[in-house]
Design an enzyme around this catalytic site. Structure first.
Site, mmCIF file in Angstrom:
data_model
loop_
_atom_site.group_PDB
_atom_site.id
_atom_site.type_symbol
_atom_site.label_atom_id
_atom_site.label_comp_id
_atom_site.label_asym_id
_atom_site.label_seq_id
_atom_site.Cartn_x
_atom_site.Cartn_y
_atom_site.Cartn_z
ATOM 1 C CG ASP A 91 -1.905 1.264 1.620
ATOM 2 O OD1 ASP A 91 -1.884 1.777 0.097
ATOM 3 O OD2 ASP A 91 -2.554 1.014 2.460
ATOM 4 C CD GLN A 188 -9.483 6.931 -4.195
ATOM 5 O OE1 GLN A 188 -10.996 6.960 -3.159
ATOM 6 N NE2 GLN A 188 -8.294 5.995 -3.271
ATOM 7 N N GLY A 215 -11.629 4.094 -2.234
ATOM 8 C CA GLY A 215 -11.949 5.026 -0.933
ATOM 9 C C GLY A 215 -13.044 3.581 -0.482
ATOM 10 C CG ASP A 265 -6.008 -5.192 1.627
ATOM 11 O OD1 ASP A 265 -5.947 -4.471 2.513
ATOM 12 O OD2 ASP A 265 -6.261 -4.242 0.339
ATOM 13 C CB CYS A 305 -6.466 -24.457 9.432
ATOM 14 S SG CYS A 305 -7.253 -24.532 11.551
#
EC number: 2.4.2.29
Length: 367
Positions: A91, A188, A215, A265, A305
């Site tokens: 990012d 955006q 955004g 994410d 898991c």
């Protein structure tokens, strides 16, 4: 090397793809665990490998503050530094324009922002953001953008859009001059369709390797998130990856895949794990609840898991009851494994032509 994207199959708007990157191949759709400070909280790289994580996210602004570019360059980038051999996306720091807005100053040059570590003011420009991400050595770099806050007026949203476009041009020029890292542009426009359309037109006119929808998922209503995404996705090229920034809820992920998004994410799966909430194929579970005190079954009978293979609900509840960090760690492993399993099942359902059925099963338990 610049990334290569293959669109393997579609099922209505849902897409099954493959991204080739310097540190490996990423099968899409997929969820990216967030490793802000060069670690996914309570997870080792070996843990991430075991759960099937293909790519993780790190944050350029926070890594710029600590450990700093000098340390990152000394290690030839973040992969060697944190012992992670698979792809990393960074990012740009644009989200900090949104999240650390108290006391900030925004100009055409960049953003003057207060460090959360020591309170010092730091000027972040598109060029500095690219330099930071270059020192990190991420497989995918994000253009520096202006993530506007919810409730912004149309007039102010225009300013944010124009800065995002200006900074996108400078980000692209800067990274191309210093490396062959792949870079995504960010669309955006706040919650205004005319601005979303304008931003998409301006950003997609540039030679980015992929495109992100920014955004959104910043506090607005769920219907608005989907409405803006459904409007924006058709404005993006079909032959490049599409990344929705900040999606981690299972319901949101299947709805976004249904609209044609490839990558996601969020800190949500790890954050809720640290507060005792498990994600399962039957919905959310609060493992701290008294009803699990004597429950010898795993968190999720369908899960393979490490946590579900070895520990009971009763034991994990006990760990949370006593404030033991191991409880948070075991739930983090489980939740991220669930997200990887969800991603895998989404890919299989697109391949098999039954994505709507899988989406319906998820929406049944996550509303």
């Amino acid at each position: 090397m610049a990334l290569k994207f293959e669109l393997l199959k579609t099922h209505k708007n849902a897409r099954r793809g493959r991204i080739y990157l310097p540190h490996g191949v990423v099968e899409t759709p997929t969820f990216m665990p967030v490793g802000t400070n060069a670690n996914v909280k309570l997870m080792t790289p070996e843990n991430l490998e075991e759960i099937g994580a293909q790519i993780i996210l790190a944050n350029a602004f926070h890594l710029y503050l600590k450990p700093g570019m000098e340390v990152l360059r000394h290690h030839n980038g973040i992969h060697d530094f944190m012992n992670w051999e698979k792809p990393i996306l960074t990012d740009s720091g644009g989200f900090q324009v949104f999240s650390l807005r108290k006391g900030r100053k925004i100009t055409k040059e960049g953003v003057l922002i207060k460090s959360p570590l020591d309170g010092s003011m730091r000027m972040i420009t598109p060029e500095l953001s690219m330099e930071i991400q270059n020192s990190i050595g991420s497989d995918i770099v994000m253009a520096f953008d202006y993530c506007a806050e919810p409730g912004i007026s149309h007039q102010d949203a225009v300013v944010a859009l124009e800065l995002t476009t200006l900074w996108a041009e400078r980000s692209l020029k800067s990274i191309r001059n210093m490396s062959d890292q792949s870079i995504f542009g960010i669309v955006q426009g706040a919650f205004y369709k005319d601005l979303r359309e304008r931003s998409a037109k301006e950003i997609t006119s540039m030679d980015f390797d992929g495109f992100a929808i920014g955004g959104l998922s910043v506090g607005e209503g769920y219907d608005i998130t989907l409405e803006m995404t459904e409007f924006t996705v058709p404005l993006l090229p079909e032959n490049k990856p599409r990344y929705f920034m900040g999606a981690g809820a299972p319901r949101l992920i299947v709805d976004l895949v249904n609209l044609g998004v490839d990558i996601f994410d969020s800190v949500l799966p790890t954050r809720v794990a640290r507060h005792g909430q498990a994600l399962t194929w039957k919905g959310k579970m609060n493992v701290r609840a008294a009803k699990y005190k004597f429950d010898k079954s795993p968190i999720d009978d369908e899960c393979t898991c490490y946590t579900c293979r070895n520990y009971s609900r009763s034991y994990i509840r006990h760990l949370f009851d006593r404030g033991e960090v191991l409880g948070q760690m075991l739930l983090t492993i489980h939740n991220l494994h669930f997200m990887m399993d969800l991603s895998k099942k989404i890919r299989e359902s697109i391949d098999g032509g039954y994505f709507e059925k899988l989406r319906g099963e998820v929406l049944k338990y996550y509303d």
